[in-house]
Write an enzyme that holds these catalytic residues in place. Structure first.
Site, PDB file in Angstrom:
ATOM      1  N   ARG A  64       0.827  -1.215   0.000  1.00 23.80           N
ATOM      2  CA  ARG A  64       0.000   0.000   0.000  1.00 23.80           C
ATOM      3  C   ARG A  64       0.859   1.263   0.000  1.00 23.80           C
ATOM      4  NH1 ARG A  64      -2.844  -3.934   2.951  1.00 23.80           N
ATOM      5  NH2 ARG A  64      -1.827  -3.294   4.877  1.00 23.80           N
ATOM      6  N   GLU A 101       4.589  -9.382  14.281  1.00 22.41           N
ATOM      7  CA  GLU A 101       3.954  -9.715  15.551  1.00 22.41           C
ATOM      8  C   GLU A 101       4.462 -11.079  16.050  1.00 22.41           C
ATOM      9  OE1 GLU A 101      -0.201  -9.295  15.239  1.00 22.41           O
ATOM     10  OE2 GLU A 101      -0.517  -9.597  17.391  1.00 22.41           O
TER      11      GLU A 101
HETATM   12  P1  AMP Z   1       4.095  -2.643  11.960  1.00 22.27           P
HETATM   13  O1  AMP Z   1       5.379  -3.168  11.396  1.00 22.27           O
HETATM   14  O2  AMP Z   1       3.630  -3.408  13.171  1.00 22.27           O
HETATM   15  O3  AMP Z   1       4.147  -1.142  12.214  1.00 22.27           O
HETATM   16  O4  AMP Z   1       2.952  -2.918  10.874  1.00 22.27           O
HETATM   17  C1  AMP Z   1       2.782  -2.052   9.810  1.00 22.27           C
HETATM   18  C2  AMP Z   1       2.476  -2.785   8.530  1.00 22.27           C
HETATM   19  O5  AMP Z   1       1.473  -3.792   8.705  1.00 22.27           O
HETATM   20  C3  AMP Z   1       1.952  -1.828   7.490  1.00 22.27           C
HETATM   21  O6  AMP Z   1       2.496  -2.170   6.212  1.00 22.27           O
HETATM   22  C4  AMP Z   1       0.443  -1.990   7.550  1.00 22.27           C
HETATM   23  O7  AMP Z   1      -0.121  -1.908   6.264  1.00 22.27           O
HETATM   24  C5  AMP Z   1       0.223  -3.382   8.157  1.00 22.27           C
HETATM   25  N1  AMP Z   1      -0.734  -3.366   9.283  1.00 22.27           N
HETATM   26  C6  AMP Z   1      -0.442  -3.618  10.598  1.00 22.27           C
HETATM   27  N2  AMP Z   1      -1.547  -3.556  11.375  1.00 22.27           N
HETATM   28  C7  AMP Z   1      -2.574  -3.231  10.542  1.00 22.27           C
HETATM   29  C8  AMP Z   1      -3.981  -2.992  10.747  1.00 22.27           C
HETATM   30  N3  AMP Z   1      -4.557  -3.060  11.959  1.00 22.27           N
HETATM   31  N4  AMP Z   1      -4.730  -2.682   9.661  1.00 22.27           N
HETATM   32  C9  AMP Z   1      -4.165  -2.593   8.430  1.00 22.27           C
HETATM   33  N5  AMP Z   1      -2.861  -2.810   8.177  1.00 22.27           N
HETATM   34  C10 AMP Z   1      -2.052  -3.128   9.212  1.00 22.27           C
END
Ligand code: AMP
Length: 181
Positions: A64, A101
């Protein structure tokens, strides 16, 4: 943040409960991308502070971040750099592991994608734990880029990603927050 910006974006983003697994509230920006006014507003707001700053490249995180990043690059007359999951880019790459995660994954960018000292803005749709963006910043810095800012439409502040990036010396810009995720 103006109420109208918050309303425009919040009403254009769709929330899918329990996707991709139970307990996750998935913030789906495809509805925002499909709404001409909301899409333009989001891009305009993200680029606003950087107009006239001679940003060399916009780096977008798969997938995205490519859509938003392409529009932002066009608006700022900058180049675009894709940061992809491992194994997708055809030329010499640099690779970094980043935390998810559960477990880790790896992302890559082309070795010649940025120049030493080049001003770069990192873009993705959403910051949660910040693991993905932190990995992308490491890659960009490793290749000598000056990361001016990391920009996201959505911040999930309870997951601490913004704080993590700021502690790494990155300026973070986000447009809308969802608490409690
Ligand atoms: P992070 O590495 O935990 O900051 O996760 C960010 C990435 O995961 C981004 O590329 C987001 O598009 C996707 N992502 C994580 N959580 C969500 C969520 N609740 N809704 C949509 N996309 C998410």
């Amino acid at each position: 943040m103006t109420t109208s910006l918050d309303n425009t974006l919040r009403s254009a983003i769709r929330t899918i409960p329990d996707y991709p697994k139970p307990g996750i509230m998935f913030r789906d920006i495809t509805t925002l991308l499909g709404d001409a006014r909301a899409f333009r507003r989001a891009v305009d707001e993200l680029v606003h502070p950087y107009a006239g700053m001679q940003i060399g490249k916009i780096a977008g995180i798969e997938a995205r971040g490519f859509i938003l990043g392409g529009a932002i690059a066009h608006q700022l007359s900058s180049g675009f750099v894709p940061i992809r999951k491992k194994g997708k880019l055809p030329y010499d790459t640099v690779r970094v592991a980043y935390s998810l995660e559960y477990g880790i994954d790896e992302m890559e960018m082309h070795r010649d994608a940025v120049e030493q000292g080049e001003k770069v803005i990192l873009v993705d749709d959403l910051i949660a734990t910040g693991g993905t963006a932190e990995g992308a910043v490491k890659l960009l810095r490793q290749m000598g880029a000056e990361v001016i800012a990391a920009c996201f439409v959505i911040d999930l502040p309870d997951l601490g990603g913004r704080k993590k990036l700021e502690e790494a010396g990155v300026t973070v810009r986000t447009l809308i927050e969802y608490e409690g995720d």
